[in-house]
Write an enzyme that holds these catalytic residues in place. Structure first.
Site, short mmCIF file in Angstrom:
data_model
loop_
_atom_site.label_atom_id
_atom_site.label_comp_id
_atom_site.label_asym_id
_atom_site.label_seq_id
_atom_site.Cartn_x
_atom_site.Cartn_y
_atom_site.Cartn_z
N HIS A 11 0.84 -1.21 0.00
CA HIS A 11 0.00 0.00 0.00
C HIS A 11 0.87 1.26 0.00
CE1 HIS A 11 -3.76 -2.15 0.64
NE2 HIS A 11 -3.20 -2.82 1.62
N ASP A 68 8.89 6.81 8.59
CA ASP A 68 8.21 6.32 9.78
C ASP A 68 7.02 7.22 9.97
OD1 ASP A 68 8.00 4.35 11.77
OD2 ASP A 68 8.72 5.74 13.28
#
Length: 193
Positions: A11, A68
């Site tokens: 994704h 992140d």
């Protein structure tokens, strides 16, 4: 130009590839044959992104990027934050993490939250660069939508206050998402070089 993405998240790779300028291609860890574990043990998004990017650069010496990302919920003092992917424990599913989050916010009045992404990019010379993106919004009290991943079914961005990220088209989400904002900063910087 090919950039190694320190991830196998399909994704995420799809979202990033969709946003990059023409001529820039993403290679996932699987595509370059990297299968060593990378321990993300920093207490910041910046730290974890750099850990991943440095591991890949040290192996291949090629341009690479890592991000992140996480959800910061105000009534939970910024949790789950850097623990977003493993909020319910190592190997937790999106459904398990969402369930734990819903339990944690039950009865809370302030459901404001933000998604935040930090991208670490290491260029071919080994120089490190950081780019950040953030999107503000509010949580819902039950999941809605089938697009996206992670906490997307629980998060309504301020730009679309009645729709969760999981109810938005990929095109609409990419216009405002935390990852797209960080990527736009990265691509603007790359274009200036």
């Amino acid at each position: 130009m090919k950039i190694i993405l320190a991830s196998n998240n399909a994704h995420k790779a799809r979202e990033i590839e969709h946003m990059l300028p023409t001529g820039m291609k993403i290679e996932t860890l699987r595509e370059v044959g990297y299968n060593k574990p990378i321990i993300e043990d920093a207490d910041t998004f910046e730290g974890n992104a750099l850990i991943k990017a440095r591991a890949i650069f040290s192996e291949y010496g090629r341009p690479c990027m890592a991000d992140d990302s996480g959800l910061e919920v105000n009534c939970l003092n910024g949790a789950p934050g850097v623990f977003s992917a493993r909020y319910s424990g190592e190997g937790a599913t999106d459904e398990e993490n969402n369930k734990k989050l819903l339990e944690a916010i039950r009865g809370k009045e302030d459901l404001s939250a933000r998604f935040r992404t930090v991208i670490a990019y290491i260029d071919k010379s080994g120089a490190e660069h950081l780019f950040e993106g953030c999107v503000e919004g509010c949580l819902t009290t039950s999941p809605r939508g089938s697009e996206g991943f992670g906490y997307d079914p629980l998060f309504c961005p301020l730009e679309f206050p009645n729709l969760t990220f999981a109810e938005l088209s990929l095109e609409d989400k990419n216009k405002i998402s935390h990852r797209s904002r960080a990527l736009h900063a990265l691509t603007a910087w790359l274009s200036s070089k």
